[in-house]
Design a protein around this motif. Sequence first.
Motif, short mmCIF file in Angstrom:
data_model
loop_
_atom_site.label_atom_id
_atom_site.label_comp_id
_atom_site.label_asym_id
_atom_site.label_seq_id
_atom_site.Cartn_x
_atom_site.Cartn_y
_atom_site.Cartn_z
N GLY A 56 3.61 -6.53 38.18
CA GLY A 56 2.84 -5.85 37.26
C GLY A 56 1.41 -5.96 37.28
O GLY A 56 0.38 -5.46 36.73
N VAL A 57 0.80 -7.18 37.88
CA VAL A 57 -0.43 -7.42 38.28
C VAL A 57 -0.99 -6.32 39.00
O VAL A 57 -0.51 -5.99 39.97
N LEU A 58 -2.30 -5.63 38.39
CA LEU A 58 -2.74 -4.79 39.08
C LEU A 58 -4.41 -5.27 39.45
O LEU A 58 -4.99 -5.73 38.29
N ARG A 59 -4.63 -5.38 40.64
CA ARG A 59 -6.16 -5.95 41.01
C ARG A 59 -6.88 -4.56 41.50
O ARG A 59 -6.51 -4.05 42.34
N GLY A 60 -7.84 -4.06 40.86
CA GLY A 60 -8.70 -3.32 41.00
C GLY A 60 -9.02 -2.44 40.05
O GLY A 60 -8.78 -2.42 38.95
N ILE A 61 -9.82 -1.39 40.28
CA ILE A 61 -10.24 -0.65 41.48
C ILE A 61 -11.55 -1.60 42.05
O ILE A 61 -12.63 -1.30 41.46
N HIS A 62 -11.61 -2.28 43.00
CA HIS A 62 -12.72 -3.35 43.45
C HIS A 62 -13.58 -2.43 44.70
O HIS A 62 -13.04 -1.92 45.34
N LEU A 63 -14.63 -2.92 44.72
CA LEU A 63 -15.51 -2.57 45.68
C LEU A 63 -16.90 -3.51 45.60
O LEU A 63 -17.15 -4.25 44.78
N GLN A 64 -17.42 -3.72 46.96
CA GLN A 64 -18.68 -4.47 47.21
C GLN A 64 -19.56 -3.19 47.56
O GLN A 64 -19.58 -2.41 48.28
N LYS A 65 -20.94 -3.06 46.57
CA LYS A 65 -22.12 -2.24 46.71
C LYS A 65 -23.05 -2.78 47.68
O LYS A 65 -23.39 -3.84 48.08
N HIS A 119 -10.90 -0.18 46.33
CA HIS A 119 -9.59 -0.83 46.45
C HIS A 119 -8.75 -1.20 45.49
O HIS A 119 -9.47 -1.82 44.79
N GLY A 120 -7.56 -1.12 45.38
CA GLY A 120 -6.73 -1.82 44.40
C GLY A 120 -5.44 -2.00 44.67
O GLY A 120 -4.80 -1.06 45.71
N PHE A 121 -4.56 -2.87 44.13
CA PHE A 121 -2.94 -2.68 44.26
C PHE A 121 -2.17 -3.14 42.95
O PHE A 121 -3.03 -3.91 42.15
N GLY A 144 -18.30 -4.14 42.27
CA GLY A 144 -18.50 -2.99 41.47
C GLY A 144 -16.83 -2.79 40.87
O GLY A 144 -16.05 -3.47 41.80
N CYS A 145 -16.54 -2.18 39.95
CA CYS A 145 -15.10 -1.99 39.68
C CYS A 145 -14.89 -0.63 38.85
O CYS A 145 -15.83 -0.43 37.91
N VAL A 146 -14.04 0.18 39.29
CA VAL A 146 -13.59 1.61 38.49
C VAL A 146 -12.42 1.13 37.69
O VAL A 146 -11.56 0.73 38.40
N LYS A 147 -12.50 1.89 36.74
CA LYS A 147 -11.13 2.02 35.80
C LYS A 147 -9.87 2.22 36.65
O LYS A 147 -10.03 3.27 37.23
N PHE A 148 -9.00 1.66 36.57
CA PHE A 148 -7.83 1.77 37.36
C PHE A 148 -6.97 3.11 36.66
O PHE A 148 -6.38 3.64 37.51
N ASN A 149 -7.21 3.36 35.23
CA ASN A 149 -6.75 4.67 34.73
C ASN A 149 -7.68 5.81 34.51
O ASN A 149 -7.31 6.48 33.52
N SER A 175 -15.85 3.98 34.40
CA SER A 175 -15.40 5.02 34.72
C SER A 175 -15.79 5.59 36.01
O SER A 175 -16.87 5.47 36.44
N PHE A 176 -15.16 6.77 36.54
CA PHE A 176 -15.59 7.21 37.94
C PHE A 176 -16.82 7.90 37.48
O PHE A 176 -17.78 8.02 38.42
N LYS A 177 -17.07 8.64 36.43
CA LYS A 177 -18.22 9.31 36.14
C LYS A 177 -19.54 8.53 35.90
O LYS A 177 -20.60 8.86 36.14
#
Length: 181
Positions: A56-65, A119-121, A144-149, A175-177
């Motif tokens: 159940g661990v969700l890591r993400g959605i991560h990035l380096q800018k 990226h996430g998993f 950076g981090c984008v909402k998983f949902n 959020s993505f926006k």
Amino acid sequence: MKIKETPLKDCYIIEPTIFEDERGYFFEKFNEEKFEQLTGLNGHFVQDNISKSSYGVLRGIHLQKGEHAQAKLVSCLEGKVWDIAVDLREDSPTFGKWFGIELTAENKLQLYVPRGFGHGFCVLTETAVFSYKCDNFYNKESEGCVKFNDPDLNIDWKIEEKDMILSEKDQKAESFKERNF
């Protein structure tokens, strides 16, 4: 090593050639020269990371800018994960699209996630050990981090949200926006 394209530009599945006999198996996990020859991309990695997580661990959605952006070569060494890549490159024909793949210790597949992607998993087994090869060094200020949902991405994480375990950072992601990449 076989390279398979995904629906996302510059994002590849890497399938190793596995040699098995009564002693077990052997495979070449990565070969920079072959990778570059087959993809035309730089395959030089400078940092390896390993994480262990429970179901159940969700890591993400991560990035380096910016200048600290990272391409990643990811795999699952133990257990099973649902791995996703999101194209966050505004000039890309696949901008805003995502791709998911099951990475397991058994299938030994790897996913190449290029710079400019999120990226996430999510862990699908009791535990999972996950490996990341990165082509640039981690920089906390460039996270950076984008909402998983995020509804604009509409990612299927393969488990119910009530079963997900998230860090505080992932719970407070943009959020993505709203993105600031």
